[in-house]
Write a protein that holds these residues in place. Structure first.
Motif, PDB file in Angstrom:
ATOM      1  N   CYS A 102       0.854  -1.183   0.000  1.00 13.58           N
ATOM      2  CA  CYS A 102       0.000   0.000   0.000  1.00 13.58           C
ATOM      3  C   CYS A 102       0.891   1.234   0.000  1.00 13.58           C
ATOM      4  CB  CYS A 102      -0.900  -0.015   1.237  1.00 13.58           C
ATOM      5  SG  CYS A 102      -1.980   1.405   1.275  1.00 13.58           S
ATOM      6  N   ARG A 126       3.840  -1.350  -7.548  1.00  8.27           N
ATOM      7  CA  ARG A 126       3.086  -0.234  -6.983  1.00  8.27           C
ATOM      8  C   ARG A 126       3.615   0.084  -5.590  1.00  8.27           C
ATOM      9  NH1 ARG A 126      -2.288   0.388  -4.676  1.00  8.27           N
ATOM     10  NH2 ARG A 126      -1.047   1.337  -3.029  1.00  8.27           N
ATOM     11  N   LYS A 131      -0.087   9.327   0.546  1.00 14.02           N
ATOM     12  CA  LYS A 131      -1.213   8.469   0.925  1.00 14.02           C
ATOM     13  C   LYS A 131      -2.444   9.267   1.347  1.00 14.02           C
ATOM     14  CE  LYS A 131      -1.455   4.898   0.790  1.00 14.02           C
ATOM     15  NZ  LYS A 131      -1.777   4.100  -0.436  1.00 14.02           N
ATOM     16  N   HIS A 271      -8.360  -3.353  -2.283  1.00 13.17           N
ATOM     17  CA  HIS A 271      -9.203  -2.297  -1.719  1.00 13.17           C
ATOM     18  C   HIS A 271     -10.686  -2.658  -1.847  1.00 13.17           C
ATOM     19  CE1 HIS A 271      -5.365  -0.229  -2.212  1.00 13.17           C
ATOM     20  NE2 HIS A 271      -5.729   0.418  -1.116  1.00 13.17           N
ATOM     21  N   GLU A 297      -2.263  -5.658  -3.497  1.00 14.13           N
ATOM     22  CA  GLU A 297      -1.331  -5.187  -2.456  1.00 14.13           C
ATOM     23  C   GLU A 297      -0.590  -6.376  -1.830  1.00 14.13           C
ATOM     24  OE1 GLU A 297      -2.979  -0.783  -1.328  1.00 14.13           O
ATOM     25  OE2 GLU A 297      -3.255  -2.332   0.198  1.00 14.13           O
ATOM     26  N   ASP A 308      -3.110  -0.521   5.469  1.00 10.69           N
ATOM     27  CA  ASP A 308      -3.847  -1.591   4.773  1.00 10.69           C
ATOM     28  C   ASP A 308      -3.302  -3.009   4.978  1.00 10.69           C
ATOM     29  OD1 ASP A 308      -5.763   0.146   3.877  1.00 10.69           O
ATOM     30  OD2 ASP A 308      -5.029   0.274   1.817  1.00 10.69           O
ATOM     31  N   GLN A 311      -5.519  -6.327   4.273  1.00 11.78           N
ATOM     32  CA  GLN A 311      -5.832  -6.760   2.909  1.00 11.78           C
ATOM     33  C   GLN A 311      -4.590  -7.186   2.129  1.00 11.78           C
ATOM     34  OE1 GLN A 311      -7.583  -2.988   1.993  1.00 11.78           O
ATOM     35  NE2 GLN A 311      -6.019  -2.422   0.507  1.00 11.78           N
TER      36      GLN A 311
END
Ligand code: PEP
Ligand code: MN
Length: 335
Positions: A102, A126, A131, A271, A297, A308, A311
């Protein structure tokens, strides 16, 4: 566009109305019924403001036939767009995976994850440097330093990098970034979209938290109207009354969007669900539904991630997920 009249206005008002439409390059066809008069407009109505016509006293309703987005629409560009990012195409059956944490937390963290996701077959790295957090007290990202680290990880692995810009003022720092992400919260930041339209860099445009597909395409249109047609759309789930998942992932949007637009469409199951256990099944489902790629992620230590964590897949789970996705890919739905 069809315009239904409430009543026939005075001749001079009616003639002025028709002349205004003709000045826009449209032909006006009048159909006089027993009780109503209807005007059929032919030509490019995408730039016409339907609300301004609706507001006229003598108009009772307006129905669009042509979409209000033209550059993004499938009807104006029938074949799939393939976007080339450093020699890697995405779209028209070219399936790509974007993976990474993330947020960029440190050079060691990002480079470790980059090597792992590359080994599993990811195409792009990524990592958020800026953020958008709900709380001002949460980790806001390493900002400029985060961008530097992303470019280090790119040097190390050769993976092109995707990262989010939250504001126009940050764009001058993004020259060496391969893909600029527009996050869900910024999907309708029209000033940012207009600025991105001036660039010739690929843009990953995420669906807003409560945006319709048409609104997503109108945001793409903002960027394209400026001359930048290198846009990848990302379904990342929307807010609903359901509380067991972070968002609700309606995968029907994938084949639907691909009918509406020629742009590549990817899915972010991380997400969309907020739950690492749901990322593999939703990745498989998104692939089967015909997505052009996934954004997932991945964190080396999800339990201690600064953002995050719940996830995030660890590298082993990511590897397992990509193996399953690759098995599905030959059977993916293609219209
Ligand atoms: C992200 O990709 O890290 C992110 C913040 O996503 P979204 O804008 O979809 O919430
Ligand atoms: Mn995130």
């Amino acid at each position: 566009m069809i315009i239904k009249l409430k009543y026939r206005p005075e001749k001079k008002d009616f003639d002025a109305f028709v002349a205004g439409l003709e000045k826009e390059g449209l032909a006006v066809h009048e159909i006089d019924g027993e009780r109503f008069t209807v005007l059929g407009l032919t030509g490019d109505t995408s730039k016409l403001d339907a609300d301004r016509i609706r507001a006229l006293d003598f108009v009772s309703g307006v129905k669009r036939i042509q979409e209000p987005y033209k550059e993004a629409s499938r009807s104006f560009h029938p074949s799939d767009t393939v976007i080339d990012i450093s020699g890697k195409g995405i779209g028209a059956g070219n399936f790509r995976v974007i993976a990474g944490p993330c947020s960029v937390e440190s050079e060691e963290q990002l480079c470790g994850i980059a090597k792992a996701v590359k080994a599993s077959g990811a195409d792009f790295l990524r990592g958020g440097a800026f953020k958008p957090r709900t709380s001002p007290y949460s980790f806001q990202g390493l900002r400029k330093e985060g961008l530097r680290i992303l470019l280090e990880a790119k040097k190390l692995t050769g993976l092109p990098v995707v990262t989010e810009a939250m504001d126009i003022s940050q764009l001058e720092l993004f020259d060496d970034i391969d893909v600029i992400q527009v996050g869900a919260r910024n999907m309708q930041n029209f000033e940012l979209l207009k600025e991105l339209g001036k660039l010739r860099k690929p843009i990953l445009l995420k669906r807003g938290l409560s945006s319709t597909l048409q609104e997503l395409l109108m945001s793409a249109e903002y960027i394209m109207a400026g001359g930048n047609d290198r846009i990848i759309l990302c379904e990342r789930g929307i807010r609903t009354f359901e509380t067991t998942t972070k968002n609700t992932l309606g995968l029907a949007s994938v084949p639907l969007l691909k009918k509406m637009t020629h742009l590549p469409v990817i899915v972010d199951p991380s997400h969309a669900t907020g739950n690492a256990a749901l990322v593999k099944p939703m990745s498989m489902a998104a692939t089967a539904a015909g997505a052009d790629g996934l954004m997932i992620e991945v964190h080396n230590d999800p339990a201690n991630a600064l953002c995050d964590g719940p996830q995030a897949l660890d590298p082993a789970a990511f590897d397992d997920t990509l193996k399953a996705v690759k098995q599905i890919l030959p059977f993916a739905y293609r219209d």
